[in-house]
Each structure stands twice: as structure tokens, then as C-alpha cells.
Design a protein around this motif. Structure first.
Motif, PDB file in Angstrom:
ATOM      1  N   ALA A  28       0.827  -1.205   0.000  1.00 27.09           N
ATOM      2  CA  ALA A  28       0.000   0.000   0.000  1.00 27.09           C
ATOM      3  C   ALA A  28       0.865   1.261   0.000  1.00 27.09           C
ATOM      4  O   ALA A  28       0.548   2.238  -0.696  1.00 27.09           O
ATOM      5  N   THR A  29       1.961   1.230   0.745  1.00 27.46           N
ATOM      6  CA  THR A  29       2.852   2.390   0.802  1.00 27.46           C
ATOM      7  C   THR A  29       3.553   2.601  -0.532  1.00 27.46           C
ATOM      8  O   THR A  29       3.684   3.743  -0.995  1.00 27.46           O
ATOM      9  N   GLU A  46       2.350   1.769  -3.399  1.00 28.18           N
ATOM     10  CA  GLU A  46       1.306   2.294  -4.284  1.00 28.18           C
ATOM     11  C   GLU A  46       1.100   3.789  -4.027  1.00 28.18           C
ATOM     12  O   GLU A  46       0.992   4.586  -4.961  1.00 28.18           O
ATOM     13  N   GLN A  47       1.077   4.154  -2.762  1.00 28.94           N
ATOM     14  CA  GLN A  47       0.880   5.550  -2.352  1.00 28.94           C
ATOM     15  C   GLN A  47       1.993   6.448  -2.881  1.00 28.94           C
ATOM     16  O   GLN A  47       1.754   7.608  -3.238  1.00 28.94           O
ATOM     17  N   THR A  48       3.210   5.913  -2.932  1.00 30.90           N
ATOM     18  CA  THR A  48       4.361   6.711  -3.362  1.00 30.90           C
ATOM     19  C   THR A  48       4.650   6.555  -4.852  1.00 30.90           C
ATOM     20  O   THR A  48       5.682   7.021  -5.331  1.00 30.90           O
ATOM     21  N   ALA A  77       8.940   5.332   0.167  1.00 26.43           N
ATOM     22  CA  ALA A  77       8.172   4.304   0.879  1.00 26.43           C
ATOM     23  C   ALA A  77       8.923   3.847   2.126  1.00 26.43           C
ATOM     24  O   ALA A  77       8.333   3.729   3.205  1.00 26.43           O
TER      25      ALA A  77
END
Length: 50
Positions: free
Chosen positions: A24-25, A27-29, A36
């Protein structure tokens, strides 16, 4: 034997949750591993080892 199985299940759950948090991290970055790792509070080298 039951205690060992219970411990393995808990470990499996923790590893699965950690991998999901990393995914998820990332993906977020936008896939930026340096950022990340920074957000996760680990080194980039540690991120690569996971």
C-alpha cells in the motif's frame, strides 16, 4: 503442538499484514522505494530484503 500452530498462525498473519502495508505504501508513493522506506521507518535496503 497446538501452541506451536497458534504461534505460526500469528506469525503468518503479522507477515501478511506487513507485506500489505508495504504494498500500500509503495502504491501511495507511486513505486518510489526511497520514499516508501522513509514513510515505513525502515531503510531502503531493508525494503529490498522484504
Amino acid at each position: 503442538m497446538h501452541a506451536i500452530r497458534k504461534g505460526c498462525n500469528a506469525l503468518w498473519k503479522a507477515v501478511t499484514q506487513a507485506k500489505e502495508e508495504i504494498r500500500a505504501t509503495l502504491e501511495q508513493t507511486g513505486g518510489n522505494k526511497r520514499r516508501a522506506a522513509e514513510l515505513l521507518g525502515i531503510s531502503r535496503a531493508q525494503l529490498y530484503r522484504i
